[in-house]
Design an enzyme around this catalytic site. Structure first.
Site, mmCIF file in Angstrom:
data_model
loop_
_atom_site.group_PDB
_atom_site.id
_atom_site.type_symbol
_atom_site.label_atom_id
_atom_site.label_comp_id
_atom_site.label_asym_id
_atom_site.label_seq_id
_atom_site.Cartn_x
_atom_site.Cartn_y
_atom_site.Cartn_z
ATOM 1 N N TYR A 210 38.166 40.323 43.456
ATOM 2 C CA TYR A 210 36.772 40.147 43.138
ATOM 3 C C TYR A 210 36.268 40.239 42.148
ATOM 4 O O TYR A 210 35.907 41.757 42.383
ATOM 5 C CB TYR A 210 35.919 39.855 44.334
ATOM 6 C CG TYR A 210 36.267 39.151 45.579
ATOM 7 C CD1 TYR A 210 37.667 37.776 45.848
ATOM 8 C CD2 TYR A 210 35.950 38.153 46.464
ATOM 9 C CE1 TYR A 210 37.463 37.669 46.581
ATOM 10 C CE2 TYR A 210 34.954 37.600 47.582
ATOM 11 C CZ TYR A 210 37.404 36.844 47.525
ATOM 12 O OH TYR A 210 37.511 36.493 48.419
ATOM 13 N N HIS A 333 34.560 25.548 51.193
ATOM 14 C CA HIS A 333 35.167 26.470 50.825
ATOM 15 C C HIS A 333 35.867 27.209 52.031
ATOM 16 O O HIS A 333 35.468 27.394 53.511
ATOM 17 C CB HIS A 333 34.075 27.870 50.615
ATOM 18 C CG HIS A 333 35.148 28.947 50.643
ATOM 19 N ND1 HIS A 333 35.698 29.229 49.232
ATOM 20 C CD2 HIS A 333 34.941 30.365 50.968
ATOM 21 C CE1 HIS A 333 36.582 30.031 48.596
ATOM 22 N NE2 HIS A 333 36.325 31.209 49.423
#
Lengths: 538, 538
Positions: A210, A333
């Site tokens: 990330y 998601h």
């Protein structure tokens, strides 16, 4: 025979010109089907007719083409239209493929050819299909993701049944076929844009990264509204800049690098359209679903295991304004094993409305989708987000978490007016999960590690997965109290007791929608249409 | 309009005379629909056409009649044919009733009127219907019990929709519509009969009485074969009399006296047809399903709870002859909450064949049914009997047992050659059920009585019925080892270990049968037929 078929074709064409044609701009949506773009699909949706109008452009026609839809993009059990030639004539027919991928003509022809013509770009086929046909062999066109499939026929075939799909160039494309029927809001005259990009980042050689990049707004940048990342409703925009707001913008890019390749670089980013003419409401984004915690896990070898996260009445009561909020867009998601996602709104124990639903969800096709209809959430309402997972190819339990091989169940909803509530999610109570591990131990000869030192993922890894441990996990998730994350944007919880909360009680569920069968059902032809594709117009 | 309708009717009639008429003897099966017998149904089955031919005799026609089928005999959600008049003309139409019992014309007319004629006995309607129609509003005619419904129209109605079913004389009748297509075996010339009756018994004033009456065979009564209680196959008969066999016949009558009425008397009994000409094989009766024990229980407020009993591979391996046995008839049995019963044969972990199945089972309609096809069971096969219960109207758990308010799950199979195995049933292991009560205690605040003194029914009565205790009970029944009763006719077990046996593993299940849609589907009329019923022949 030829004369009869042409007559049928002409009748259809006339009918099409007599008012059943697609509404407004002919084909507002377009997508290439194959990577080279040699097949291009345009389409339009008529909600009054419950009909999709397709225009398929075949740039270089060989001996024919397959096009259709299937559950997850496979060419088996697919609902197809086929344009093929036997060497003499060309035919257009509604077909289906069986479990082995063998193609058969449909007894009921629900795809109707409206036009076939040569254009400078290639052969252009215009045809339509109702959302639902009530033919059990047919695909039901629903909201959410649709997996389109295609195949290129390189040589003539004597019949549909003779087509060998294993030898074809085939592929899939994911689209939202039933685009919402909403008009584009008027844009302000002072619209400006800004790009935020990763600065030629070296992607780390590990599976999941990330990556965050922070940029600063110019000094004295006043309060603005973002109005187009997707289109915001005319009455709302996403605020940034100005007093009381952070001067920093954070771009977060999630890199999935399964082969752990070294040395790749990236400059992905986002372009924001914004205006200084502030709209009536600030828009907000709220995260619904499951807390990212290994407490929520999916046993291996499950093809449709459901996990559910709750935004409880207590949280919406505390955090929403008396007039409620209005959700206008949603992004679903999950990670790799997610197959369906749905968020339902419940009031007084009764399911009232679907916020967003995708029964053909794919983690490889995530987009922010405008809702067909704005959903209003009142204080005291419950928002229930359920995800269905397929762990058929896994040997160990899949636990919740950030890693790409862990799972999530999230619905990012876009709404206005903005509130302090940024995250409303839940997870099973940890104490009840401990009872689960103990009980599985009691019922099995094998020892499950329930020692204090063992982490929850370790404990899940040692569960012997049999019918009891699977059924029991479902029973625990469907019964045990939950820990609720009812959080402000500062990541602190709203004041109050949020642990050991009862699961919301739902006494009445929404009915499954039953597809309407098209009225013209009995009149559809039951044989393929002969198509003239020699000239510039059929 | 009238001319057109008559023409349609004549075409249908001609088609019927041209070879699609019912096979062999016109209507071998007959049943009165109402208690007075004013409506009488005769029928025949064509398995090649997958069609039922009905003849409905209306002895005194008023303004019309409803006839049809529904899941359990209710007039809501029923599949109907209606003969009605608006005062001028009479109509015959395929219709359906909704959840409120309102009647609507079917968009697809699958009941086809073949003939309507006056006879000295009344109006005689001849019509046919395919087993399955693929119309979602229609009833699927399956093996096992069919609940027929009827209603008498006393006055004309302007339309089908105007018929108010709540004001009609209505009722139901249960039949096995799809009688097996087997020829009656030849009967021996020396056929004799014997009656065994209850000797004018005073029925006790309590809810359930199992009353036994023993009679003795005449001195020196040699070995005989019973060949007709129902028809035995030509190669087998039920042996009685002779050396090595009991000279006593026991008649057992089960009295259900819910109002505990005093002073009623009864002389019920049975008539046996038998022969001295012994057949090749002795026939036997074997009991499959669940042991009569409170260990197997159904929570209250369940509409479709399934309990399953196993006859394991170990038992059939030990007790069946190497060439196996052949099941030719079956009687399913439950008490009041039973709704479905099925026995499946599995071999090497794979379901192979249905022994008998009734998806519309009613405890009020129990009969010995000949199987359409003899089922052969080999040593090592597993016989799985599942019963589905509806305890929607009960407040406490329903435990297994002999009482009418307790439950059973039994299939009495009739087979040959006779073996020593009389009973092959199972129940969950008692130790695992104790673990169940402990676990429910762990997960609930309320205390379940798990003390040693409490009986299993007492423990079940104290379970708090929530999603966890329900799901967990299903999980335990679907996982825990079983105690197998693999018993000889002397009520002793075959030698071996029969406790803590593993549940049979089934790796592949039989596909649900998918009904064939009739080929003539698109051509059926979509409006009712005008019927002339004035004359002696239409």
């Amino acid at each position: 025979m030829y004369g009869t078929a042409v007559a049928v074709f002409l009748v259809i064409l006339v009918a099409a010109l007599q008012g059943s044609g697609p509404p407004e701009s002919p084909f507002p949506y377009r997508v290439p089907l194959d990577p080279e773009g040699s097949l291009e699909l345009s389409w339009n949706v008529s909600y009054t007719q419950e009909m999709v109008y397709f225009q398929l452009l075949v740039r270089e026609l060989k001996a024919g083409v397959l096009f259709g839809m299937s559950n997850r993009g496979e060419l088996e059990n697919a609902d197809l239209v086929v344009l093929w030639t036997d060497g003499d004539s060309a035919y257009f027919g509604d077909a289906w493929s069986d479990e082995q991928g063998r193609i058969h003509l449909d007894s009921q022809q629900d795809y109707q050819l409206l036009q076939a013509r040569r254009t400078p770009d290639g052969l252009c086929l215009l045809f339509k299909r109702p959302f639902g046909t009530c033919d059990p062999k047919d695909y039901l066109i629903e909201d959410g993701t649709v997996h389109l499939v295609y195949g290129v026929l390189e040589e003539p075939f004597g019949s549909l049944e003779a087509i060998n799909t294993s030898g074809l160039q085939i592929g899939l494309q994911r689209v939202q076929l039933l685009k919402p029927n909403i008009s584009i809001p008027a844009l302000p005259s002072d619209l400006r844009s800004m790009e935020i990009r990763a600065p030629d980042v070296l992607i780390p050689g590990k599976k999941t990264t990330y990556w965050c990049h922070v940029t600063e707004l110019p000094d004295g940048f006043s309060r603005h509204h973002i109005v187009m990342a997707f289109y915001y409703p005319e009455e709302a925009g996403l605020a940034f800049g100005g007093a009381g707001s952070s001067r920093f913008l954070r771009l977060e890019v999630h890199y999935h690098n399964p082969l752990e390749i070294q040395g790749r670089r990236d400059s992905s980013g986002i372009r924001l359209y914004y205006t200084a003419t502030l709209r009536r409401f600030d828009a907000g984004i709220m995260e619904l679903g499951l807390v990212y915690t290994p407490l929520m896990a999916i046993p291996p070898q499950e093809t449709a295991f459901v996990l559910t996260g709750y935004c409880t009445d207590k949280c919406t009561q505390m955090a929403l304004p008396p007039s409620g909020i209005h959700i206008f867009a949603s992004q679903l998601h999950t990670h790799l094993t997610g197959r369906k996602v749905v968020t339902v709104l419940a009031r007084n124990g009764q399911e009232k409305e679907i916020v967003n639903r995708d029964d053909h969800y794919s983690p490889h096709f995530q987009e922010i989708r405008m809702l067909k209809k704005v959903v209003s959430v009142q204080p005291g309402d419950v928002l229930i987000t359920s995800c269905t997972y397929d762990t058929g190819d896994r040997d160990l339990a899949t636990v919740g978490g950030f890693g790409i091989l862990e799972e999530m169940c999230v619905n990012y909803v876009h709404y206005y007016p903005r509130t302090q509530l940024e995250l409303c999610k839940s997870a099973v109570d940890a104490g009840f999960l401990r009872k689960y591990f103990h009980t599985v131990n009691r019922f099995n000869a094998e020892e499950v590690c329930t020692c204090q030192q063992a982490s929850v993922p370790e404990q899940f890894a040692s569960v012997p997965w049999n019918s009891f441990s699977r059924d029991m996990l479902k029973a625990v998730y469907g019964f045990a109290p939950i820990s609720v994350h009812c959080n402000k944007s500062t990541a602190v919880r709203f004041p109050g007791e949020w642990d050991l909360q009862p699961l919301p009680k739902i006494t009445s569920k929404l009915d499954e929608p039953t597809p309407r069968c098209p009225a013209s059902r009995g009149q559809s032809p039951t044989s393929p249409t002969v198509v003239s594709i020699g000239g510039s117009r059929s």
